[in-house]
Write an enzyme that holds these catalytic residues in place. Structure first.
Site: not given
Length: 275
Positions: A17, A63, A67, A129, A131-132
């Protein structure tokens, strides 16, 4: 005035988007911005970045899955990118050095505090979570001085590693780690930073983490209610939000980094919701 070129880079990228968001920002502000999407080959992110800037590009959003690569590639990193270990914003400085920034955490905090009226100071927060995506938002969350922040993850060692990494930024916030199933007690705010919702899955957390007044935030976004937010509603949560506002708020921060102009986000979020 000639438009200046910006883009988002990822793989896949057709669903993004970001071109729509930045074209709305450009229309609103009159900034001469042309913004496109670039699908980088999985084995040549570096070449894609180099080519973009060589042909006069001004700034990039990055994205998944690039990253961390963007972070590694940069000549300089802003403090918030340094700690995040990942970059979603790139640009060249006055010396043509590649600078990496990370606006994800700022985007999340702004969406919660400004768009949804959720002040984080003094809250008991659970983040799911390790993660990154989670690493990228912990610094800005801690800067809001919650009472406690618990990181729950399937692999507890990964959550414990984040606790160690951010201990110096915690201030008076009680920072802790646990497994999904071990998350105990009701929290004021639960943030789902896993991508499980995208697969229609749920992190195996007990419903006891929710009370009637718990705010639930899924960093993923969807036209329908996300799987995690639906679970939260089914278990009594009444204030549930997805990550569309975060997407727009991190984008406006990138726009500001590049252009020095900050567009209004509310009309853009409304337009995307109604697309």
């Amino acid at each position: 005035m000639t438009n200046e070129l910006y883009a988002v880079v990822g793989n896949p990228i057709s669903h993004s988007k970001s071109p729509r968001i930045h074209s709305l920002f450009a229309s609103q502000t009159g900034e001469p911005v042309e913004y496109t999407a670039i699908q980088a080959p999985m084995d040549d992110f570096t070449g894609t970045i180099r080519h973009f800037f060589e042909r006069g590009g001004k700034g990039l959003n990055v994205t998944v899955p690039f990253k961390e690569q963007a972070w590694t590639l940069a000549d300089h990193r802003t403090p918030r990118a340094e700690k995040a270990g990942a970059a979603n914003t790139l640009y060249l400085d006055a010396d043509d050095a590649l600078v990496a920034d990370n606006t994800d955490g700022v985007g999340l905090v702004r969406d919660l505090t400004r768009n949804h009226g959720v002040a984080l100071k003094g809250l008991r927060i659970l983040v799911l979570g390790a993660g990154g995506a989670v690493r990228g938002v912990l610094g800005p969350i801690l800067a809001e001085a919650p009472a406690s922040l618990t990181i729950a993850n399937r692999t507890v060692a990964k959550a414990e590693a984040l606790v160690r990494l951010f201990a110096g930024e915690a201030g008076d916030t009680a920072l802790s780690a646990c497994g999904f199933e071990q998350a105990a007690g009701a929290f004021d705010l639960v943030i789902n930073g896993t991508s499980a919702s995208l697969q229609g899955d749920l992190p195996p957390v007990p419903a006891s983490i929710l009370a009637g007044n718990t705010v639930v935030y899924d960093m993923m976004y969807s036209l329908q209610t996300t799987t995690f937010n639906q679970w939260a509603q089914d278990n009594g949560a009444t204030r549930v939000f997805d990550g569309l506002g975060m997407l727009v708020e991190q984008a406006v921060e990138s726009f500001y980094v590049w252009r020095g102009v900050r567009p209004e986000t509310a009309p853009v979020i409304d337009e995307l919701r109604n697309d």
